[in-house]
Scaffold this motif. Sequence first.
Motif, short mmCIF file in Angstrom:
data_model
loop_
_atom_site.label_atom_id
_atom_site.label_comp_id
_atom_site.label_asym_id
_atom_site.label_seq_id
_atom_site.Cartn_x
_atom_site.Cartn_y
_atom_site.Cartn_z
N LEU A 218 0.50 4.57 -7.91
CA LEU A 218 -0.36 5.68 -7.49
C LEU A 218 -0.09 6.90 -8.36
O LEU A 218 1.06 7.33 -8.50
CB LEU A 218 -0.10 6.01 -6.02
CG LEU A 218 -0.99 7.12 -5.43
CD1 LEU A 218 -2.45 6.66 -5.34
CD2 LEU A 218 -0.47 7.55 -4.06
N ARG B 55 4.48 9.61 -5.53
CA ARG B 55 3.26 9.77 -6.34
C ARG B 55 3.68 10.16 -7.74
O ARG B 55 4.51 11.06 -7.91
CB ARG B 55 2.34 10.83 -5.73
CG ARG B 55 1.11 11.13 -6.57
CD ARG B 55 0.29 12.27 -6.00
NE ARG B 55 -0.44 11.87 -4.81
CZ ARG B 55 -0.25 12.35 -3.60
NH1 ARG B 55 0.70 13.27 -3.40
NH2 ARG B 55 -0.96 11.94 -2.58
N LEU C 106 -8.86 4.16 -0.93
CA LEU C 106 -8.39 3.70 -2.23
C LEU C 106 -7.50 2.47 -2.08
O LEU C 106 -6.45 2.52 -1.44
CB LEU C 106 -7.63 4.82 -2.94
CG LEU C 106 -7.08 4.48 -4.33
CD1 LEU C 106 -8.21 4.15 -5.29
CD2 LEU C 106 -6.25 5.66 -4.86
N HIS D 52 0.84 -1.20 0.00
CA HIS D 52 0.00 0.00 0.00
C HIS D 52 0.88 1.25 0.00
O HIS D 52 1.83 1.36 0.77
CB HIS D 52 -0.90 -0.01 1.23
CG HIS D 52 -1.73 1.23 1.37
ND1 HIS D 52 -2.82 1.50 0.58
CD2 HIS D 52 -1.59 2.30 2.21
CE1 HIS D 52 -3.34 2.67 0.93
NE2 HIS D 52 -2.61 3.17 1.92
N ASN D 53 0.58 2.17 -0.86
CA ASN D 53 1.30 3.44 -0.90
C ASN D 53 0.75 4.33 0.21
O ASN D 53 -0.46 4.62 0.23
CB ASN D 53 1.12 4.11 -2.27
CG ASN D 53 2.02 5.32 -2.45
OD1 ASN D 53 2.18 6.13 -1.56
ND2 ASN D 53 2.58 5.44 -3.65
N ALA E 60 -1.68 7.21 -0.56
CA ALA E 60 -3.04 6.96 -1.05
C ALA E 60 -4.05 7.19 0.07
O ALA E 60 -3.78 6.88 1.24
CB ALA E 60 -3.16 5.53 -1.57
N ASP F 52 -6.43 10.96 -6.84
CA ASP F 52 -5.79 9.70 -6.45
C ASP F 52 -6.42 8.53 -7.18
O ASP F 52 -7.63 8.32 -7.10
CB ASP F 52 -5.95 9.47 -4.94
CG ASP F 52 -5.35 10.57 -4.10
OD1 ASP F 52 -4.12 10.59 -3.93
OD2 ASP F 52 -6.13 11.43 -3.62
N ASP F 53 -5.60 7.78 -7.90
CA ASP F 53 -6.01 6.52 -8.46
C ASP F 53 -4.75 5.75 -8.83
O ASP F 53 -3.63 6.25 -8.70
CB ASP F 53 -6.92 6.70 -9.68
CG ASP F 53 -7.81 5.48 -9.95
OD1 ASP F 53 -7.61 4.44 -9.28
OD2 ASP F 53 -8.67 5.55 -10.84
N TYR F 54 -4.94 4.53 -9.29
CA TYR F 54 -3.81 3.71 -9.73
C TYR F 54 -3.90 3.49 -11.23
O TYR F 54 -4.97 3.18 -11.76
CB TYR F 54 -3.82 2.37 -9.02
CG TYR F 54 -3.36 2.44 -7.57
CD1 TYR F 54 -2.02 2.31 -7.24
CD2 TYR F 54 -4.28 2.65 -6.55
CE1 TYR F 54 -1.59 2.37 -5.91
CE2 TYR F 54 -3.86 2.72 -5.22
CZ TYR F 54 -2.51 2.58 -4.91
OH TYR F 54 -2.10 2.64 -3.60
#
Length: 466
Positions: A382, A345, A11, A3-4, A7, A399-401
């Motif tokens: 991210l 990011r 999310l 997990h970033n 984020a 924010d999205d991937y």
Amino acid sequence: MTHNPLAPAWLTAPADANALVPGLWPGTTVRDAAGRLEVGGVSADELAREFGTPLYVIDEREARDRAAEVRQALEDAFAAVGSTAHVYYAGKALLTSIVAQWMVEAGCRIDVCSGGELAVALAAGVDTAAIGFHGNNKSRDEIDRAVSSGVGTIIIDSIQEIDRVAEAAERHGRRQRVRLRVNSGVHAHTHDFLATAHEDQKFGLTLDAATDAVAQIRARDTLEFVGLHCHIGSQIFGAGGFAESAARLLAVHKELLSGGPVPELNLGGGFGIAYTSVDDPTPIAELAASIAGIVKDECDRLQIPIPDVAFEPGRTIIGRAGITLYEAGTTKPVSVDSEAGSGTRLYVSVDGGMSDNARTALYDADYSVRIASRRSDAAPELVRIAGKHCESGDIVVSDDYLPGDVQPGDVLAVPATGAYCWSLASNYNYLGRPPIVAVRDGRARVIVRGETEADLMARDAGLDGR
């Protein structure tokens, strides 16, 4: 994938950053055999090449079907409790002559809130009796045009408007139907709502001022009072706010019955849609049944007839039908130290921004994004999709991937942009507003032309004759 820490908590990194989250995209959206996004049977890559980017794309079938579905759900729900529902499409979400025609053909009426929106509806051939006209500061000219053209209902928003509408109706020999906009003290958003004694906002009158205002309306021979109107918020997922607001409105509605007929109650709009993977809007049939049950129960308790009920949905009809296409121009990894930890990011800058989607900057709205021009096996990374404007807050998707190999030249697609994107578009930094293209059954057509630099220069009086 780890997990970033940058984020947001809601999310989650997807196993496949190419996957399309259900509920965000028009129903015809798929990836073709080459991995390219396809909407309405047309490749997003092809649309970008033919019409350029940024580009608003509206799935015509999605818009038409959703309008009919919303109307039918509300009509069925209120028919089941012995009433009638009227559905006005909220033109402020997205109004063009062609969109207006789609809505009328789906059985909806049209709600406008300016002289310009009224002009579009009239030019589109909308039956004037099926138009409702809103606005907290309608000019005398706007009121006069609405009355003279035969607009079905004008929503009175202030005491001064009572005289203005009455005088216009007298000039044109009409008896004008009007509603009175009131504040119920309820403000709703998603699943939460706040109920207060008074709501601090520019629209309408307080409920305790309604009785006197309606008496003034009824004292004018040229006005016909048909009911109260209230709008409690936007992007609403549950029925709780409508329940509280309806109870308050119907209590006043009962008082007004002692002075004459009150055939209608307008509960506004505000039904929400999904913008991200965690949004879970209430299905319209379920929401309609809940609201109808609430209105019936409250009328039974008050021992009054159930009025006809009107609604003004916009976003829930047109929002998911739209996507916006951009071309990626630059990518820039940025290392950040935050309270949650250190991370990177990836900023991806595109050829549009806050001039074609102001909602992120205005409302801190969340959106989603996918690469539209190809499929990638790269691990999710991210990203933040930034616009090209000279503003640090010019963000399209916070924010999205995306696949970590996203690169300049990729076509990106942002879903759920059918509502309040083109409507709020501007020429900031002298960017022309993008065109709108409708897609259906493998064909694409321009329904609003994009602006060119020449269009913008033509309005500069200092360049006349040059």
